[in-house]
Design an enzyme around this catalytic site. Structure first.
Site, PDB file in Angstrom:
ATOM      1  N   SER A 143      63.908  81.465  25.700  1.00  0.00           N
ATOM      2  CA  SER A 143      64.325  80.083  25.806  1.00  0.00           C
ATOM      3  C   SER A 143      63.338  79.187  26.547  1.00  0.00           C
ATOM      4  O   SER A 143      63.527  77.978  26.593  1.00  0.00           O
ATOM      5  CB  SER A 143      65.698  80.025  26.502  1.00  0.00           C
ATOM      6  OG  SER A 143      65.621  80.518  27.826  1.00  0.00           O
TER       7      SER A 143
ATOM      8  N   SER B 152      63.627  85.514  27.943  1.00  0.00           N
ATOM      9  CA  SER B 152      63.318  84.091  27.813  1.00  0.00           C
ATOM     10  C   SER B 152      62.018  83.640  28.449  1.00  0.00           C
ATOM     11  O   SER B 152      61.574  82.518  28.223  1.00  0.00           O
ATOM     12  CB  SER B 152      64.465  83.253  28.372  1.00  0.00           C
ATOM     13  OG  SER B 152      65.608  83.376  27.556  1.00  0.00           O
TER      14      SER B 152
ATOM     15  N   LYS C  53      61.162  74.222  33.618  1.00  0.00           N
ATOM     16  CA  LYS C  53      62.097  74.347  32.507  1.00  0.00           C
ATOM     17  C   LYS C  53      63.294  73.419  32.714  1.00  0.00           C
ATOM     18  O   LYS C  53      63.675  73.102  33.841  1.00  0.00           O
ATOM     19  CB  LYS C  53      62.541  75.814  32.430  1.00  0.00           C
ATOM     20  CG  LYS C  53      63.378  76.192  31.215  1.00  0.00           C
ATOM     21  CD  LYS C  53      63.621  77.696  31.228  1.00  0.00           C
ATOM     22  CE  LYS C  53      64.505  78.154  30.077  1.00  0.00           C
ATOM     23  NZ  LYS C  53      64.655  79.626  30.065  1.00  0.00           N
TER      24      LYS C  53
END
Length: 537
Positions: A206, A230, A131
């Site tokens: 996210s 997330s 990420k």
């Protein structure tokens, strides 16, 4: 430069990182109205049979092939880099591309293997995507802010060092929403990441760049983070697996945050993958590297072997008192419970007694600084607040005393929850991950089913339960009485047609710091759902 021009320049630079040989030719580029692009790798002719074999092979088998010398780390890395290049062109899932670096690293691993006959570590030659907020020296971690463009990291996140030391090949970073605080992956730098299973739908947030990359087939294991859902929300939107661990179980030190210093509810990292076995592989391997030696907040708990009961007692949260799951999620939960009962497991109904208090507490924690953290990252380039972040734009800062009162309220709620757990003698809670299977981009409105377990700090697995949305079966509720305004909005937005065919994920929640148990219980549930599949699902 204006924030708009900074963003445009960054997007051009990202596009230029894709080798020309991996640009999809116009003749085979899927048209905009082709919603499902997960079929592209196998049907387009863009990939060789060997590349398809590599990218469709589970991580454990990839490691076996590389360690035996039947595959090289270089050819594995090249296949995944090419697949990631295609995924980016079709879903806009990446934020940083370093394919050349990855292939060079893979060549070094091959040389090491040829010279020593040994692998460098337990992840030797396995491509792992990360990420955007994980720092890698020399690359940006913008977390969706134009002010952080062209601000390359000068140090690695602790997990990045651990992965590299274990022989993993890092090849790309994935897109996130602004500050990583929106349930869809959209920001003013890179724009919106879409769901490869249906490009009109969100891939969640996210960690939505990760979920899109994995669901497309361009990563076997990726690493995301979770502070309110997330990891679990993106997994649910794309029908893949993840675990949100308790704080301190996996290393999360020296990662970039949109709310730096906010520790009232801890951000944790975890893997997303195509199978449950790959989630277990990542978790067991990372903990096996003794991350507590490097991360001052990581707990010295080795990975433990567990034996699951033949008959589990599972509490079922049918709804949380605020938002009714949409029809396919309610059906999936009901069908899963029926299969668990048929397999000899006990189920009871779990009341959402503390959920309102927990969600109110979470919301107050996130904006306790009056939105200053976000505002200070927007101001250098005069970038505006995105509409999804209005709560941060309008927030009022609370004082130290008020924050301490929030902590007290949180602690009281956590004590009440664990007392109820003990009184009922349950092994786990089964509930929706979100009210949705997935949802059209811009319409993800409720994160309550995940956020409560961040406050409680309980480990939770989001897993596809084998149910897919059917537009003819999962019609909108008739004469629905909304539990709240947000429930009314969610049900009004629901379109069975729009989400037809999407996988439904459920969430299994265990006791704090018992990640091994909740993963093992998830496997038990998968076997009850489909006895021949289990964790291979």
């Amino acid at each position: 430069m204006t924030w708009e021009s900074i963003a445009e320049q960054k997007r051009h630079a990202l596009k230029a990182c894709i080798p020309s040989k991996w640009l999809i030719p116009a003749a085979i580029f899927p048209p905009e109205d082709q919603l499902d692009v997960t079929t592209f790798p196998k049907e387009s002719g863009f990939f060789t049979d060997r590349e398809l074999e590599i990218t469709s092979t589970p991580a454990q088998t990839i490691l076996s092939h590389v360690s035996s010398g039947s595959w090289t780390a270089e050819e594995v890395a090249t296949a995944f880099c090419k697949a990631a290049a295609a995924a980016q062109q079709l879903t806009n899932c990446l934020s940083e591309i370093f394919f050349d670096r990855a292939i060079a690293q893979a060549k070094e691993l091959d040389s090491y293997f040829q010279q020593t006959g040994k692998t460098k570590g337990p992840f030797h030659g396995l491509p792992i995507s990360i990420k955007d907020n994980f720092n890698l020296i020399g690359y940006d971690s913008t977390v969706g802010f134009t002010s952080l463009v062209n601000d390359p990291a000068t140090y690695n996140s602790t997990l990045v060092d651990l992965l590299l030391g274990a022989g993993a090949v890092l090849y790309c970073k994935t897109n996130v929403p602004t500050a990583m605080m929106i349930a869809e992956s959209v920001n003013n730098v890179f724009g919106r990441t879409v769901n490869p299973r249906n490009r009109k739908l969100t891939s969640g947030g996210s960690s939505g760049g990760e979920s899109a990359l994995i669901a497309f087939g361009a990563s076997r294991i990726g690493v995301g983070t979770d502070i309110g859902g997330s990891l679990r929300i993106p997994a649910a939107c794309t029908g893949i697996f993840t675990i949100r661990p308790s704080f301190g179980r996996f290393p999360n030190f020296q990662t970039r945050s949109g709310l730096a210093g906010q520790e009232a509810v801890g951000s944790v990292n975890g893997p997303l993958a195509q199978t449950l076995d790959e989630i277990v592989l990542w978790a067991k391997t990372v903990v096996g590297q003794e991350p507590w030696i490097r991360d001052p907040k990581c707990l010295p708990i080795p990975w433990r072997s567990v034996e699951t009961k033949k008959s589990l007692k599972i509490a079922v949260l049918w709804n949380d008192g605020f938002c009714t799951p949409t029809p396919p999620v309610s059906r999936a939960l009901k069908e899963t419970v029926e299969k668990l009962k048929a397999a000899g497991h006990e189920t009871i109904t779990w009341a959402p007694t503390e959920h309102k208090g927990l969600l109110d507490t979470l919301a107050r924690m996130f904006v306790a600084d009056g939105g200053k953290s976000v505002r200070k990252l927007l101001e250098p380039t005069q970038e505006p607040f995105r509409p999804e972040m209005k709560a941060y734009e309008d927030a009022t800062e609370v004082g130290t005393y008020e924050m301490w009162q929030i902590h007290l309220a949180r602690n009281t709620l956590c004590k009440s929850y664990i007392d109820r757990w003990n009184e009922t003698g349950i092994d786990a809670i089964l509930c929706p991950t979100t009210p949705y299977s997935s949802v059209e981009s811009g319409k993800f409105a409720y994160v309550g089913y995940t956020g409560v377990f961040n406050v409680l700090d309980y480990p939770a697995v989001s897993f596809p339960c084998g149910v897919h949305t059917d537009k003819d079966v999962d019609v909108a509720y008739a004469n629905h009485q909304p539990l709240s305004d947000i429930d009314g909005q969610v049900q009004n937005d629901y379109s069975a047609e729009a989400v037809h065919g999407m996988a439904v994920n459920l969430q299994l929640v265990g006791r704090k710091l018992e990640e091994e148990k909740v993963l093992a219980m998830t496997d038990v549930i998968l076997k009850a759902i489909s006895p021949t599949n289990g964790s291979k699902q």
